[in-house]
Design an enzyme around this catalytic site. Structure first.
Site, mmCIF file in Angstrom:
data_model
loop_
_atom_site.group_PDB
_atom_site.id
_atom_site.type_symbol
_atom_site.label_atom_id
_atom_site.label_comp_id
_atom_site.label_asym_id
_atom_site.label_seq_id
_atom_site.Cartn_x
_atom_site.Cartn_y
_atom_site.Cartn_z
ATOM 1 N N GLU A 107 0.785 -1.228 0.000
ATOM 2 C CA GLU A 107 0.000 0.000 0.000
ATOM 3 C C GLU A 107 0.823 1.286 0.000
ATOM 4 O OE1 GLU A 107 -3.453 0.281 -0.095
ATOM 5 O OE2 GLU A 107 -3.341 -1.838 -0.594
ATOM 6 N N SER A 486 -52.704 -26.343 36.584
ATOM 7 C CA SER A 486 -52.601 -26.617 38.027
ATOM 8 C C SER A 486 -51.287 -26.189 38.641
ATOM 9 C CB SER A 486 -52.821 -28.110 38.281
ATOM 10 O OG SER A 486 -54.156 -28.470 37.982
#
Length: 832
Positions: A107, A486
């Site tokens: 780069e 229940s």
């Protein structure tokens, strides 16, 4: 004598205006003025159009890249992360030197020499831009690393000469503000490198499934080619292009003296060595749990930095949860096994989804559905094409396989047609390996939720909200509102205990009707499955045998306002005062029910159930819970002689401690001789209650030990009849499968009674006190049991008129000493 001549008159010096006029008459002065004017106009335009709008470089000093939120389990092990950009932030010193050199070679080889702008490179880029102007082709960048930092972090990626100029000016200012090492650190942490990886550490995992410091030279060189365009050098689609570019970077490294010729020769011959995709390390851990954690975090901190600096997808949070991965796996396995047992024999449930195929491109449509399975060896595959007496299947990783006719003979549900004949290309189905081929599997249509909680703290240890989170995102553990049946009864009876009743109180199990007014008429209740009335029985018996008539009678006696207030305080729900609420008609969630039972097991002290222990920001500061304070001395290596540090307890007394223990003691009887006896052979103190709703449409079990309480329900998302199953015959066995392994190795702890509880021997059926006979701990159906009473509420033996103490002369001979109540207390550890 001649006279002197008069002095010649002196010419006055030119005035300033005249001097200016003379100077202006010269051509070169006009040229200089024109140049100055053009320069001023140019500078003004530059300031107005470019410099004025430039962002401040100072923000780079405090720049914090978007980081994922990392989630850990109860033991600190990573279990998940939330991110839109996969990134791991490193310091410059943590980068391998060869990596830095590879990026410089690829780069910006003069990075450490220029001051932000490479003028020869910039001039080349300008020439390239002019030559390609109007052609539609993009000119080469010519940007230094510093310019790329300016572009990526400050000004964006607009393609124009103006952006390039702004980029160059900013790069010059960045070099004045930051060191070269700081600039490289920013660059290598934030550069996008494909596969949703930002920064080199994330890319290392995305392409090689390794940490950055584990990569060799050719792998580091491959990462350095990606900033030019990750898609251009994809190792799967463009391997030749990627290899050529990698080798170019290696040659540049040799040319710049970064590596030797021998290193180049060896690296140049190496293959790319990338993986198809990153191996999922914790993708399937706690799917429903971690998704609920994500929702809580988003509600608290928001999704992006615009909402909060501690956002979920960018804030870099570190989250410690209460997820116990062992319990999570056991809960998920038990629930799934139960769902599959229920579905067995009901036919093939059909494809998971259908997608349209575009020619031979079947992999991408399959990946787009995000469908996967993590149950045993099951896999999600897509039906591609018919090949003789088999279907060709495709899988997410690109592999293919065959589904023979014999492996798909299960009839499709509701028909007599074998599943093989109903398949068509584009169907996504569940299969499992069978020899060299695959066999069809059926994902259950019935579903459910399972939660495990620690009573002492309220921490949720496990959560399973369905068969598979990647198939069904709806979390039934916290989002499904269901009737608890229940399982509500222990909480309902707790209201009666708080209002004067005892476990030995007699309640009539008989017909019970209420007048609902002229329009609705009379409403008569009945026991489950139309069981016959049993007459007067103790409260304990009514709970153990889950009698509806006794429950509604007791609720009417206690008063529904008091009962619904108890349910509200225990976090079950806010219900209207209707008698049917006492039988579980009000809707709630598994998490709420488990938390209510955990409150009972914790002597009535309640917590809000939590999945998150604490959250730290990226700098380590605790941001949740609010006002968090460290426990000073808790981690001291040695005792300093002072008292043990004790963190402040954030508990509230939801119901009376003695009431809570009485109900725990009663529901232990449900396991010993009631509707949950399937759990009795686990051979440890355990409380719990089963539930079966009308239909039945849902079956439940909630219960556990002092270590943790678990609860689950099973039912269809759109409630419909489950057939002949019940809570005791189906839900409780699912919990047993979980508990048999979950409690393995844990101490058998009894439920501790609070101060003041009195343990009295009573007749189990009548509730009357017993003297001279002792409970048999090995016989769950013994006639005499220990019962828990509050002070002054226990039944007493009344002396009948005429009774008197026997005369001393006629006293019976001395016998062996009989057991005493204190013997029982000692045997139980003196906890009463």
């Amino acid at each position: 004598m001649a006279s002197a001549s008069p002095p010649a008159p002196q010419t006055p010096p030119p005035r300033p205006r005249e001097r200016l006029a003379r100077a202006w008459g010269r051509w070169w002065v006009k040229a200089l003025a024109l140049l100055a004017l053009l320069a001023a106009i140019g500078w003004a335009l530059l300031w107005l159009l470019v410099i004025r709008a430039l962002p401040s470089v100072d923000q780079l000093r405090a720049y914090e890249p978007p980081l994922p939120t990392n989630v850990r389990g109860i033991d600190g092990a990573p279990i998940q992360s939330y991110a839109r950009e996969r990134r791991v932030q490193l310091a410059y010193a943590e980068y391998p030197p060869l990596l830095v050199k590879a990026f410089l070679a690829a780069e910006d080889r003069t990075f450490f020499e220029h001051h932000g702008v490479d003028y020869p490179g910039l001039a080349g880029a300008v020439v390239d831009y002019v030559s390609k102007f109007g052609t539609g082709r993009r000119a080469k960048g010519g940007s230094t690393i510093t310019q790329q930092v300016a572009k990526n972090l400050l000004i964006g990626n607009e393609y124009s000469p103006t952006r390039k100029l702004r980029e160059a000016i900013l790069a010059y200012k960045i070099e004045d503000t930051l060191s070269k090492e700081q600039i490289l650190e920013l660059y290598l942490n934030q550069i996008p490198l494909g596969r949703n990886a930002f920064g080199v550490e994330a890319a290392s995992h995305a392409y090689f499934d390794k940490d950055l410091n584990e990569l060799d030279l050719p792998q580091l060189a491959y990462l350095a080619i990606l900033p030019k365009g990750p898609s251009n050098y994809d190792p799967i689609r463009h391997p030749d292009r990627a290899l050529a570019r990698r080798n170019y970077v290696l040659r540049e490294m040799v040319r710049n003296g970064f590596i030797t010729q021998a290193q180049f020769t060896q690296a140049n011959a190496a293959p790319l060595g990338t993986v198809r995709r990153r191996t999922p390390k914790f993708e399937a851990v706690g799917g429903y749990f971690v998704e609920e954690v994500r929702r809580e975090l988003v509600n608290r901190f928001g999704e992006t930095a615009k909402a909060s600096p501690n956002s979920v997808y960018e804030g870099g949070l570190w989250v410690r949860t209460s997820l116990d991965t062992r319990l999570q796996d056991l809960a998920a396995q038990a629930l799934r096994d139960g769902l599959i047992r229920y579905e067995s024999g009901r036919g093939w449930s059909g494809p998971l989804r259908h997608v349209d195929l575009d020619g031979d491109n079947w992999q991408q449509p399959l990946l787009n559905t995000n469908i996967a399975l993590d149950y045993q060896d099951w896999r999600a595959g897509i039906v591609v094409a018919r090949e003789g007496d088999a279907w060709r299947l495709g899988f997410a990783n690109g592999a293919t396989g065959l589904l023979p006719r014999w492996a798909a003979q299960t009839p499709k549900r509701g028909t007599a047609t074998p599943a093989f004949g109903t398949l068509k290309p584009g169907d996504i189905i569940a299969v499992a390996p069978s020899g060299s081929d695959f066999a069809l599997r059926s994902v259950p249509r019935v579903s459910g939720g399972f939660v495990v909680e620690e009573p002492a703290t309220g921490r949720v240890l496990a959560m399973q909200g369905g068969f598979d989170a990647r198939l069904q995102a709806f979390n039934r553990a916290v989002q499904a509102m269901r009737q608890p049946g229940s399982t509500i009864k222990p909480l309902v009876y707790s209201a009666a205990l708080e209002n004067g009743m005892t476990p030995a109180s007699i309640i009539v199990d008989g017909p019970f009707c209420v007048d609902q007014g002229a329009r609705l008429g009379q409403k008569c209740f009945r026991n489950f499955a139309n069981m016959r009335s049993a007459g007067p029985k103790t409260m304990r018996w009514g709970i153990e045998q889950s009698r509806n008539l006794m429950t509604v009678r007791m609720a009417a006696t206690t008063g529904m306002p008091k009962l619904v207030d108890t349910l509200k305080r225990m976090g079950v729900g806010d219900y209207p005062p209707y008698l049917s609420i006492a039988l579980g008609a009000g809707e709630t969630t598994v998490l709420r029910m488990v938390n209510a039972y955990a409150t009972l097991a914790n002597q009535g002290r309640g917590h809000e159930p939590t999945l998150i222990d604490f959250v730290q920001d990226r700098h380590g500061k605790v941001v949740l819970p609010e006002n968090w304070r460290p426990c000073e001395g808790c981690n001291a290596p040695d005792w300093n002689g002072g008292p043990m540090p004790r963190p402040a307890l954030r508990q509230k007394q939801v119901i009376d401690a003695m009431t809570a223990y009485q109900m725990v003691h009663i529901t232990e009887g449900v396991v010993q001789r009631g509707t949950a006896t399937v759990l009795r052979d686990l051979d440890r103190p355990m409380m719990g209650k089963t539930g079966t709703t009308t239909g039945p449409t849902d079956v439940w079990f909630v219960g556990g030990t002092p270590q943790f309480i678990g609860g689950l329900y099973i039912g269809y998302d759109h409630p419909r009849n489950l057939g002949g199953v019940e809570g005791g015959t189906f839900a409780a066995p699912v919990f047993k499968e979980f508990a048999a392994k979950a409690y393995d190795g844990l101490e058998k702890l009894p439920f501790r009674a609070p101060p003041g509880i009195r343990m009295v021997r009573i007749d189990r059926k009548s509730g009357r006190p017993v003297f001279g006979t002792w409970p048999d701990p090995d016989d769950p159906r013994a006639a005499v049991i220990w019962e828990a009473f509050k002070p002054e509420s226990e039944p007493r033996r009344a002396r009948r008129r005429g009774d008197a103490a026997a005369p001393a002369a006629t006293a019976a001979p001395t016998a062996a000493p009989s057991p005493r109540d204190s013997d029982f207390l000692q045997r139980e550890g003196g906890i009463y």
